[in-house]
Design an enzyme around this catalytic site. Structure first.
Site, PDB file in Angstrom:
ATOM      1  N   GLN A  61      85.949  56.202  72.422  1.00 37.54           N
ATOM      2  CA  GLN A  61      84.604  56.449  72.936  1.00 37.54           C
ATOM      3  C   GLN A  61      83.562  55.850  71.993  1.00 37.54           C
ATOM      4  OE1 GLN A  61      83.670  60.330  74.626  1.00 37.54           O
ATOM      5  NE2 GLN A  61      85.833  60.892  74.533  1.00 37.54           N
ATOM      6  N   GLY A  86      84.160  57.983  67.564  1.00 33.27           N
ATOM      7  CA  GLY A  86      85.082  57.883  68.680  1.00 33.27           C
ATOM      8  C   GLY A  86      85.856  56.583  68.705  1.00 33.27           C
ATOM      9  N   ARG A  97      87.000  65.990  66.863  1.00 34.80           N
ATOM     10  CA  ARG A  97      85.731  65.928  67.597  1.00 34.80           C
ATOM     11  C   ARG A  97      85.967  65.656  69.070  1.00 34.80           C
ATOM     12  NH1 ARG A  97      80.910  62.578  68.543  1.00 34.80           N
ATOM     13  NH2 ARG A  97      79.078  63.663  67.692  1.00 34.80           N
ATOM     14  N   GLY A 156      71.326  63.407  73.385  1.00 35.17           N
ATOM     15  CA  GLY A 156      71.875  62.065  73.507  1.00 35.17           C
ATOM     16  C   GLY A 156      73.362  62.064  73.768  1.00 35.17           C
ATOM     17  N   CYS A 182      78.461  53.735  70.278  1.00 37.75           N
ATOM     18  CA  CYS A 182      79.034  54.704  71.207  1.00 37.75           C
ATOM     19  C   CYS A 182      79.205  54.061  72.583  1.00 37.75           C
ATOM     20  CB  CYS A 182      78.143  55.939  71.316  1.00 37.75           C
ATOM     21  SG  CYS A 182      78.854  57.276  72.283  1.00 37.75           S
ATOM     22  N   GLU A 201      58.319  39.367  84.032  1.00 38.77           N
ATOM     23  CA  GLU A 201      57.395  38.487  83.330  1.00 38.77           C
ATOM     24  C   GLU A 201      57.042  39.035  81.957  1.00 38.77           C
ATOM     25  OE1 GLU A 201      52.915  36.579  83.937  1.00 38.77           O
ATOM     26  OE2 GLU A 201      53.876  37.714  85.536  1.00 38.77           O
ATOM     27  N   GLY A 218      72.608  54.278  62.729  1.00 42.92           N
ATOM     28  CA  GLY A 218      72.737  52.831  62.647  1.00 42.92           C
ATOM     29  C   GLY A 218      71.622  52.180  61.859  1.00 42.92           C
ATOM     30  N   ARG A 243      81.106  52.289  61.905  1.00 46.44           N
ATOM     31  CA  ARG A 243      82.005  52.606  63.014  1.00 46.44           C
ATOM     32  C   ARG A 243      81.623  53.933  63.663  1.00 46.44           C
ATOM     33  NH1 ARG A 243      87.425  54.360  59.583  1.00 46.44           N
ATOM     34  NH2 ARG A 243      86.791  56.517  59.194  1.00 46.44           N
ATOM     35  N   SER A 270      79.330  67.878  67.903  1.00 41.95           N
ATOM     36  CA  SER A 270      80.084  67.768  69.149  1.00 41.95           C
ATOM     37  C   SER A 270      79.412  66.726  70.029  1.00 41.95           C
ATOM     38  CB  SER A 270      80.124  69.118  69.882  1.00 41.95           C
ATOM     39  OG  SER A 270      80.760  68.978  71.144  1.00 41.95           O
ATOM     40  N   SER A 271      80.214  65.903  70.676  1.00 38.78           N
ATOM     41  CA  SER A 271      79.648  64.895  71.573  1.00 38.78           C
ATOM     42  C   SER A 271      79.136  65.528  72.861  1.00 38.78           C
ATOM     43  CB  SER A 271      80.702  63.833  71.898  1.00 38.78           C
ATOM     44  OG  SER A 271      81.850  64.441  72.463  1.00 38.78           O
TER      45      SER A 271
END
Length: 418
Positions: free
Chosen positions: A363, A309, A351, A218, A225, A403, A282, A306, A169-170
């Site tokens: 999303q 979402g 989802r 997250g 995302c 810097e 990823g 991909r 679940s997101s």
């Protein structure tokens, strides 16, 4: 897939595939195709607990007609070990016998378990593999949603030997996930539950109280995302990991940093901030073992990657509207009506609760990642980098940040020492 993982490596195999003398070579070839092995014990009943008669290996069935009876090809000159023998003693017998399989039998000669030489080799090759201490089987985890149908899926996964379930679940702080955790703990009390995703202490507290064994941290921080930009939901990942890990540690609940891990330095930072592990979607998407086919883009060998979402994921498998099938198309008014009446459900739409939405709001995005070769070479690189990583936090002025090319936590910088 869970069955394949659980059968990949074992100590004593307490539920081996067993056939009878009346089975045929074709049955052995079928087992080899589905499960990846062909060393199968033969008993008079064709099941565990029957009297051991022989064993069939890959060499026994090579160049044989698929209709040949196993009684005609099985090996009957066997080396066995008595029931009650320790794993260490059984491994010594298997090593010295130079056989591929060691059947374990009781006093009446009935098969009670099996030991495989291939497992000795795997243990030697991958000594750091995560295994159940009692059975020496690899841990197996799988992801499910929180819909009613997912309870049926989970039942089948548990029957296959699942050790850990990840609730996908997101946004994990919902009544759906709370109910799912409580149901799982009541139904399968020995099943470990990783819940999430969360980014605040309050969200973590709710899921821990429901019975979560681990948390994913997250929202909107993954490379594909865009939840933070599109939905204005989320939190800077380093801050989220630190806050949730600090709180969850008081209850003995580990956290997983999920999102934003692009290199070994990010792994070190996540661990330093309190995470017990990291998600590397990823980072591993370009490896040989990851799903998808390689292709070339601007001279580089890449794989498609991909987000769940993304519009592409939500549209996958979507049926063509009826109006689009009539004479190659129809009016836009009819097309709109047809689109509204179609409920399209897949893993992505479920989802994000958008199965019946006529207009999908992305999303996530789609892209490609560069080829990283096999995980067999890539993971040792990551492991070595993490072992050598060091993190130091320093408060710096705004000009010092510019810097020094600082990135990450707002007014903090992280330096890695080799």
């Amino acid at each position: 897939m869970v069955r394949a993982v659980k059968r990949h490596e074992n100590g004593f195999i307490t539920d081996p595939v067993v056939l009878s003398p009346s089975n045929i070579v074709e049955d052995v070839l079928d087992v080899k195709e589905r499960l990846g092995f062909s060393g199968i014990p033969i008993t008079d009943t064709g099941s565990l607990g029957g009297k051991l008669l022989g064993i069939v290996t890959n060499r026994d069935v090579q160049f044989r007609s698929p209709s040949t009876l196993l009684s005609d090809v099985m090996t009957t000159n066997l080396v066995t070990a008595p029931e009650g023998i320790t794993l260490l003693e059984a491994n010594d017998i298997l090593r010295d016998s130079k056989k591929g399989k060691l059947p374990i039998v009781d006093k009446e000669g009935r098969l009670t378990s099996l030991l495989a030489r291939s497992d000795l080799l795997k243990n030697q090759t991958y000594p750091l593999a995560s295994k159940l201490p009692e059975s020496k089987q690899l841990y197996a985890a799988a992801a499910v949603g929180t819909r009613p149908a997912d309870r049926d899926r989970l039942r089948l996964l548990v029957e296959a030997g699942l050790d850990i379930v990840v609730l996908d679940s997101s946004q994990g702080n919902s009544i759906y996930q709370i109910d799912m955790i409580q149901w799982i703990k009541e139904t399968y009390p020995n099943l470990e539950v990783i819940a999430g995703n969360v980014v605040t202490r309050e969200q973590a507290a709710t899921l821990i109280a429901a019975g979560a064994d681990g948390l994913r941290v997250g929202m909107g921080s993954g490379s594909i995302c865009i939840t933070q930009e599109v939905m204005a939901v989320g939190r800077p990942q380093a801050t989220a990991v630190y806050a949730v890990a600090e709180f969850a540690s008081k209850f003995g609940v580990p956290v997983i940093a999920d999102g934003g891990i692009g290199n070994v330095g990010h792994v070190v930072k996540a661990l330093a901030l309190g995470a017990g592990a990291v998600m590397m979607g990823g980072l591993l998407a370009g490896t040989t073992e990851a799903p998808g086919e390689y292709f070339y883009h601007e001279g580089k060998r890449v794989k498609a990657y991909r987000g769940m979402g993304s519009i592409e994921a939500m549209e996958q498998g979507k049926p063509v509207p009826p109006s689009a099938k009539i004479n190659g198309g129809s009016s836009s008014h009819k097309h709109l009506n047809a689109t509204k009446t179609i409920t399209h459900e897949n893993a992505a739409t479920s989802r994000y609760f958008s199965e019946s939405s006529a207009v999908k709001v992305a999303q996530g995005v789609s892209g490609d990642v560069q080829d990283k070769g096999s995980v067999k070479a890539f993971l040792p690189y990551l492991h070595a980098g993490v072992k050598r990583g060091r993190v130091r936090f320093e408060l710096r002025t705004a000009s010092a940040q510019v810097e020094g090319g600082v990135h990450g936590l707002h007014s903090y910088t992280k330096r890695l020492f080799a």
